[in-house]
Scaffold this active site. Structure first.
Site, PDB file in Angstrom:
ATOM      1  N   GLY A  65      11.054  -3.672   5.599  1.00 39.02           N
ATOM      2  CA  GLY A  65      10.297  -4.911   5.510  1.00 39.02           C
ATOM      3  C   GLY A  65       9.864  -5.188   4.078  1.00 39.02           C
ATOM      4  O   GLY A  65       9.959  -6.325   3.583  1.00 39.02           O
ATOM      5  N   HIS A  66       9.405  -4.149   3.394  1.00 33.82           N
ATOM      6  CA  HIS A  66       9.041  -4.300   1.984  1.00 33.82           C
ATOM      7  C   HIS A  66      10.286  -4.588   1.141  1.00 33.82           C
ATOM      8  O   HIS A  66      10.240  -5.395   0.197  1.00 33.82           O
ATOM      9  CB  HIS A  66       8.365  -3.028   1.471  1.00 33.82           C
ATOM     10  CG  HIS A  66       7.081  -2.695   2.155  1.00 33.82           C
ATOM     11  ND1 HIS A  66       6.960  -1.649   3.038  1.00 33.82           N
ATOM     12  CD2 HIS A  66       5.861  -3.276   2.102  1.00 33.82           C
ATOM     13  CE1 HIS A  66       5.720  -1.588   3.488  1.00 33.82           C
ATOM     14  NE2 HIS A  66       5.032  -2.566   2.940  1.00 33.82           N
ATOM     15  N   LYS A  69       4.362 -10.994   9.204  1.00 27.78           N
ATOM     16  CA  LYS A  69       3.849 -10.096  10.236  1.00 27.78           C
ATOM     17  C   LYS A  69       2.323 -10.050  10.193  1.00 27.78           C
ATOM     18  O   LYS A  69       1.666 -10.000  11.232  1.00 27.78           O
ATOM     19  CB  LYS A  69       4.424  -8.695  10.058  1.00 27.78           C
ATOM     20  CG  LYS A  69       3.846  -7.665  11.027  1.00 27.78           C
ATOM     21  CD  LYS A  69       4.487  -6.316  10.828  1.00 27.78           C
ATOM     22  CE  LYS A  69       3.719  -5.249  11.576  1.00 27.78           C
ATOM     23  NZ  LYS A  69       2.398  -4.987  10.964  1.00 27.78           N
ATOM     24  N   HIS A  89       9.115   0.411   3.517  1.00 25.02           N
ATOM     25  CA  HIS A  89      10.200   0.407   4.494  1.00 25.02           C
ATOM     26  C   HIS A  89      11.054  -0.838   4.259  1.00 25.02           C
ATOM     27  O   HIS A  89      10.872  -1.560   3.262  1.00 25.02           O
ATOM     28  CB  HIS A  89       9.653   0.467   5.924  1.00 25.02           C
ATOM     29  CG  HIS A  89       8.584  -0.546   6.211  1.00 25.02           C
ATOM     30  ND1 HIS A  89       8.809  -1.911   6.195  1.00 25.02           N
ATOM     31  CD2 HIS A  89       7.256  -0.389   6.509  1.00 25.02           C
ATOM     32  CE1 HIS A  89       7.691  -2.553   6.491  1.00 25.02           C
ATOM     33  NE2 HIS A  89       6.730  -1.667   6.679  1.00 25.02           N
ATOM     34  N   GLN A 130     -10.325  -1.985   2.166  1.00 22.79           N
ATOM     35  CA  GLN A 130      -9.909  -2.639   3.405  1.00 22.79           C
ATOM     36  C   GLN A 130      -9.841  -1.682   4.589  1.00 22.79           C
ATOM     37  O   GLN A 130      -9.389  -2.070   5.665  1.00 22.79           O
ATOM     38  CB  GLN A 130      -8.575  -3.351   3.209  1.00 22.79           C
ATOM     39  CG  GLN A 130      -7.385  -2.475   2.912  1.00 22.79           C
ATOM     40  CD  GLN A 130      -6.204  -3.288   2.406  1.00 22.79           C
ATOM     41  OE1 GLN A 130      -6.211  -3.760   1.260  1.00 22.79           O
ATOM     42  NE2 GLN A 130      -5.189  -3.456   3.234  1.00 22.79           N
ATOM     43  N   SER A 187       6.663  -1.502  10.430  1.00 24.96           N
ATOM     44  CA  SER A 187       5.306  -1.231   9.963  1.00 24.96           C
ATOM     45  C   SER A 187       5.244   0.201   9.469  1.00 24.96           C
ATOM     46  O   SER A 187       5.910   1.091  10.024  1.00 24.96           O
ATOM     47  CB  SER A 187       4.296  -1.424  11.102  1.00 24.96           C
ATOM     48  OG  SER A 187       3.017  -0.930  10.740  1.00 24.96           O
ATOM     49  N   SER A 188       4.439   0.429   8.443  1.00 28.41           N
ATOM     50  CA  SER A 188       4.245   1.796   7.958  1.00 28.41           C
ATOM     51  C   SER A 188       3.619   2.682   9.028  1.00 28.41           C
ATOM     52  O   SER A 188       3.784   3.902   9.007  1.00 28.41           O
ATOM     53  CB  SER A 188       3.356   1.780   6.706  1.00 28.41           C
ATOM     54  OG  SER A 188       3.955   1.016   5.684  1.00 28.41           O
ATOM     55  N   VAL A 210      10.339  -8.645   9.552  1.00 29.86           N
ATOM     56  CA  VAL A 210      11.572  -7.871   9.685  1.00 29.86           C
ATOM     57  C   VAL A 210      11.413  -6.916  10.864  1.00 29.86           C
ATOM     58  O   VAL A 210      10.388  -6.238  10.996  1.00 29.86           O
ATOM     59  CB  VAL A 210      11.873  -7.078   8.401  1.00 29.86           C
ATOM     60  CG1 VAL A 210      13.145  -6.244   8.560  1.00 29.86           C
ATOM     61  CG2 VAL A 210      12.019  -8.037   7.220  1.00 29.86           C
ATOM     62  N   MET A 218       0.830  -1.201   0.000  1.00 31.14           N
ATOM     63  CA  MET A 218       0.000   0.000   0.000  1.00 31.14           C
ATOM     64  C   MET A 218       0.868   1.256   0.000  1.00 31.14           C
ATOM     65  O   MET A 218       0.390   2.352   0.303  1.00 31.14           O
ATOM     66  CB  MET A 218      -0.940   0.001   1.202  1.00 31.14           C
ATOM     67  CG  MET A 218      -1.968  -1.096   1.169  1.00 31.14           C
ATOM     68  SD  MET A 218      -3.419  -0.756   2.192  1.00 31.14           S
ATOM     69  CE  MET A 218      -2.658  -0.623   3.812  1.00 31.14           C
TER      70      MET A 218
END
EC number: 6.3.2.1
Length: 283
Positions: free
Chosen positions: A35-36, A149, A33, A60, A185-186, A176, A29
């Protein structure tokens, strides 16, 4: 290499035809970061071509959720994708994904989608599965990479791919974390310095539960709960120890694979985290 950006269906179709070999997709989305970045790296290892989708999916988000304030950072997202050598970014607007407005027909997450996150966010997973299914059709990947996650989301996407015969392998990538244990997390960018310190209680609770795994499920729950109770700025939504396939609470006598999940509000920010463990084992 230069990452191609497609914003319309026609642009995506043209760019997709130019991709060679095995194609992987990483769905996001935005507000990317590390993690992506790890998802893209894992995709790069297994695929010849990598697509990253960047789409803030309105389906969502509930009426009281943070769609309006969700961060939009496309230039930084593009830099990350270029750094990680993604071949193609598909970054459509809502009218491209939903050309006829709100879709009258949507995917249903069923019973699994009504538990845990679904109990707090009615319709959330229906919206997730609807957009994931559409992105599968539009990008036509052989592989799709998702983070562990979002454990419930990952389970539902796997079930959808299996039950509806999507010809795509769903690949899970471990969560991560920052050096201090906080799951990336964003939404972490919403945390104040004090909130962020308090948020560490989530990962500490999960690891305390894992450390108690040899003593059984009751000990796991108790150890995790004790950590959360000791942090007054964390408002817990749920802390559960569940079967990884059904999301049902595991009984006291249970031994084997389980997942310890937590959702909590820290300040104004709602965070989730989880940790797989082997009750009675050494995982």
């Amino acid at each position: 290499m230069s990452t191609v950006v497609a914003r319309t269906r026609d642009e995506l179709a043209v760019a997709r035809e130019k991709l060679h070999g095995t194609v992987a997709v990483v769905m996001t989305m935005g507000a990317l970061h590390e993690g992506h970045a790890e998802l893209v790296r894992r995709a790069r290892e297994r695929a010849d071509s990598v697509i990253v989708t960047i789409f803030l999916n309105p389906l969502q988000f509930g009426p009281n959720e943070d769609l309006a304030k969700y961060p939009r950072t496309f230039e930084a997202d593009l830099e990350l994708c270029e750094r990680e050598e993604a071949d193609l970014i598909f970054a459509p607007s809502p009218d491209v994904v939903y050309p006829n407005g709100d879709p009258g027909i949507r995917m249903s997450a069923g019973v699994l989608g009504a538990k845990l996150e679904g109990a707090s966010r009615a319709g959330h997973f229906d919206g997730v599965l609807t957009v994931v299914a559409k992105m599968f059709h539009l990008t036509r990947p052989q592989l799709a990479f998702f983070g562990q996650k979002d454990a419930q989301q990952l389970l539902l996407i796997r079930r959808m791919a299996r039950d509806l015969d999507f010809d795509c392998e769903i690949v899970a990538v471990p969560t991560v974390r920052e050096g201090d244990g906080l799951a990336l997390s964003s939404r972490n960018r919403y945390l104040s310095a004090l909130d962020r310190e308090s948020a560490l209680a989530l990962s500490k609770a999960l690891h305390a539960g894992r450390d108690a795994r040899t003593r059984g499920s009751a000990a796991v729950r108790r150890a995790a709960r004790d950590v959360l109770v000791a942090e007054p700025l964390v408002l817990v939504d749920y802390l559960v120890l569940v079967d990884p396939q059904t999301l049902d609470d595991v009984p006291e006598w249970y031994q084997g694979e389980a997942v310890l999940l937590v959702a909590a509000r820290v300040g104004t920010t709602r965070l989730i985290d989880n940790l797989p463990l082997d009750i009675g084992g050494s995982l």
